[in-house]
Structures are given as structure tokens and as C-alpha cells.
Enzyme design. Structure first.
Site, PDB file in Angstrom:
ATOM      1  N   LYS A  38      35.521  14.276  25.691  1.00  0.00           N
ATOM      2  CA  LYS A  38      35.481  15.245  24.589  1.00  0.00           C
ATOM      3  C   LYS A  38      35.879  16.641  25.090  1.00  0.00           C
ATOM      4  O   LYS A  38      36.651  17.347  24.445  1.00  0.00           O
ATOM      5  CB  LYS A  38      34.078  15.252  23.952  1.00  0.00           C
TER       6      LYS A  38
ATOM      7  N   GLN B 118      24.920  14.586  23.124  1.00  0.00           N
ATOM      8  CA  GLN B 118      25.321  13.208  23.428  1.00  0.00           C
ATOM      9  C   GLN B 118      24.105  12.280  23.376  1.00  0.00           C
ATOM     10  O   GLN B 118      23.096  12.525  24.037  1.00  0.00           O
ATOM     11  CB  GLN B 118      25.996  13.162  24.811  1.00  0.00           C
TER      12      GLN B 118
ATOM     13  N   ASP C 135      28.993  16.186  14.633  1.00  0.00           N
ATOM     14  CA  ASP C 135      28.807  14.732  14.717  1.00  0.00           C
ATOM     15  C   ASP C 135      28.449  14.143  13.348  1.00  0.00           C
ATOM     16  O   ASP C 135      28.444  12.927  13.174  1.00  0.00           O
ATOM     17  CB  ASP C 135      27.697  14.392  15.720  1.00  0.00           C
TER      18      ASP C 135
END
Ligand SMILES: NC(=O)c1ccc[n+]([C@@H]2O[C@H](COP(=O)([O-])OP(=O)(O)OC[C@H]3O[C@@H](n4cnc5c(N)ncnc54)[C@H](OP(=O)(O)O)[C@@H]3O)[C@@H](O)[C@H]2O)c1
Length: 291
Positions: free
Chosen positions: A52, A96, A119
Site C-alpha cells: 500500500k 491493518q 477502508d
């Protein structure tokens, strides 16, 4: 059979974003800034976050990687997120997953400002997605939709079977496929570990999305001729022939299933790269909306 090349479509998506970022720079405007929070040293998480951050660099986004020890307290992690919420230069925040067991995923997700939740896991954004409103769609389901769109797969009226009902993949992708949109307009069946007649359901499916986490779970005798198969699974299995010591396996027995399909995603190189591309699109959108 045609391969849905996530690597290729991801690159095209990132190229489009790079041009937009270059335009922002030319106009003297702020470029998108993603903050990634990584707790602990999980090998797979390190790889995902690394990919990412690399994508941000390729596109011209700013990125900040915050590494925290796996014994960090929940309160300390929440205060890190709160300071990222308040930081005017940060447009998107991702934490994460999975987190260590002593930390509640739910509390962490709920602490991220919905306007920075790239997200798309915050209940406000999930609610908007369910209502079909413009919002941050979770990256993996969004990436799948971008892939179907790129290859102009007409999903209208298809029987879709989603295997898995997680909040990050199965559930949201089932909602997106059922929406009145293109891609979308599918008749969706969501299946899980208590589903009794999975094989029959799959044999009736025009589109299968496998998000289970069990390598090669979907076998050729579960797939009808001409079906579209999207393999979300990524499992590391020991493989002494690889330098890393492991190989990545999808949820679909690719070699046997692929010849029956009209379209199929490979693993790696299918949904994985699209997840990154979708996250980058969400980060650009967060910056655009803020400024
Ligand atoms: N490519 C990417 O970018 C990407 C992104 C995210 C995840 N992934 C991968 O996708 C896979 C799934 O991830 P996830 O987070 O959604 O997993 P998860 O949270 O573990 O969910 C797995 C789902 O599969 C269902 N399941 C388990 N056994 C089953 C069976 N025998 N029959 C039918 N359903 C069954 C479970 O049912 P219950 O609800 O009943 O337990 C659950 O809903 C993993 O390999 C993960 O690494 C890839």
C-alpha cells in the site's frame, strides 16, 4: 476462458490517479496523504502494508507508516488514531487487520473519522453503502466491482453465490452485487460455514465469489460451464521451492476450474492488486472531499 488480470487493471487505475495527482501538483494543491497503522510483526500484514505504501509512492501520494509494538494498549492505539483524525494533512487512515487479540477491532474502526475511513469499515460508511449512497466502499469488494466493470461483464440478472460472509469481503460484495447498478443487479445468495447445499447452490451460479480462506476449496465439480469466478482467497502454504518458503494459494482449484469458466481471477494477480487500487481511489476521494 479469459483471465481477469488484476495486475493490469490495477496499473491502469493507478496510472489514472498519477495523472490526477500530477495535475494537483501543477495547480499547487495538496496531494492525498494516507496514514497506515501497523501493529506487531505479522508477515502477511507487513507485506500488505508495504504494498500500500509502495502504491502511494508510485502515484505520488504522501504516506506515513506508523509501526506499533504488538503489546501496545488499546487506549494508546485509540489515541494514535485520534491524533491522526485531528491531523489536517492526513486524508485517509487505515489500520491493518488483524489486530492483536487484546485490542477490539470494532473500537478501533469506530474511532476512525468516517471522512478518513478509506477502508470503508466504519458503520457510518457501511450504512451508506447498504443504502447505495456515495461513500468509501471497502477496498476488496470495490476492487472486485472495478474489475467486473473493466472487463464489461454484464452481471444483470446473474445468479451470484458469495462464499463467506465477513464484514470486509463476503457481506459487502454481496450487497454491491445485489444493488441496482452495473455491475450489480444480481440475485445473490450469501453462504457460510453452516450452508447445507453449497455445491448445488454453486452449480446454479453464473458468478461465484470465493472469500473463505481455505486453499482450493472450490473444485471443478462445483462450477457450471461458463461461470465467472472471482477468487478472493490468499493463503500462505509452505513451499520449499520458493525463496520465501511459502506459496500463495487462492480459494479456487484454479487449474481444474479455469477451463470451465468464462472469466476467472488468478491468485496472485487478481483481486489482490485490485484491493490496493481501490484503496488508492478511496484515498484520492477522501482528499478531494476534504479540500
Ligand atoms: N485479495 C485480497 O486483497 C484479500 C482481502 C481480504 C481477504 N482476503 C483473503 O480472502 C479470504 C477470506 O477472507 P475473510 O477476511 O473474508 O475471511 P474470514 O473473516 O475468515 O471469513 C471466512 C468466511 O468463510 C466462511 N466459511 C468457512 N468455511 C466455510 C465452508 N466450509 N463453507 C462455506 N463458507 C465457509 C466463514 O463462515 P462463518 O461466518 O460461518 O464462519 C466466513 O464467513 C482469506 O484467504 C483472506 O486472506 C484477500
Amino acid at each position: 476462458m479469459q483471465i481477469l488480470d488484476g495486475q493490469l487493471v490495477s496499473k491502469a487505475t493507478k496510472d489514472e490517479l498519477r495523472i490526477k495527482v500530477a495535475q494537483l501538483v501543477t495547480e499547487g494543491k495538496k496531494v492525498p496523504h494516507l496514514a497506515a497503522v501497523l501493529v506487531g510483526n505479522n508477515g502477511a500484514s507487513e507485506t500488505y502494508v508495504g504494498a500500500k505504501v509502495k502504491a502511494c509512492q508510485e502515484i505520488g501520494f504522501k504516506s506515513t507508516l506508523i509501526r506499533l509494538e504488538d503489546d501496545i494498549t488499546e487506549n494508546k492505539l485509540l489515541s494514535v488514531i485520534e491524533s491522526l483524525n485531528e491531523d489536517l494533512d492526513i486524508d485517509g487512515i487505515l489500520v491493518q487487520l488483524p489486530l492483536p487479540k487484546h485490542i477490539s477491532d470494532e473500537k478501533v474502526i469506530n474511532t476512525i473519522l468516517p471522512s478518513k475511513d478509506v477502508d470503508g469499515f466504519h458503520p457510518v460508511n457501511v450504512g451508506k453503502m447498504v443504502q447505495g449512497l456515495d461513500t468509501f466502499v471497502p477496498a476488496t469488494p470495490y476492487g472486485i466491482m472495478l474489475l467486473l466493470e473493466h472487463y464489461k461483464i454484464n452481471t444483470k440478472g446473474m445468479n451470484a453465490v458469495v462464499i463467506g460472509r465477513s464484514n470486509i469481503v463476503g457481506r459487502p460484495v454481496s450487497i454491491l452485487l445485489s444493488q441496482s447498478s452495473n455491475p450489480g443487479n444480481c440475485t445473490v445468495t450469501v453462504t457460510h460455514s453452516h450452508t447445507k447445499n453449497l455445491k448445488e447452490l454453486c452449480l446454479n451460479a453464473d458468478l461465484i465469489v470465493a472469500a473463505i480462506g481455505i486453499p482450493e476449496f472450490v473444485k471443478a465439480d462445483m462450477v457450471k460451464e461458463g461461470a465467472v469466478v472471482i477468487d478472493v482467497g490468499i493463503t500462505r502454504v509452505p513451499d520449499a521451492s520458493k525463496k520465501s518458503g511459502f506459496a500463495l494459494k487462492g480459494d479456487v482449484a484454479y487449474a481444474d476450474v479455469a477451463p470451465k469458466c468464462s472469466f476467472i481471477t488468478p491468485v496472485p494477480g487478481g483481486v489482490g492488486p485490485m484491493t490496493i487500487a481501490a484503496l488508492m481511489k478511496n484515498t484520492f476521494k477522501a482528499c478531494e472531499l476534504k479540500n
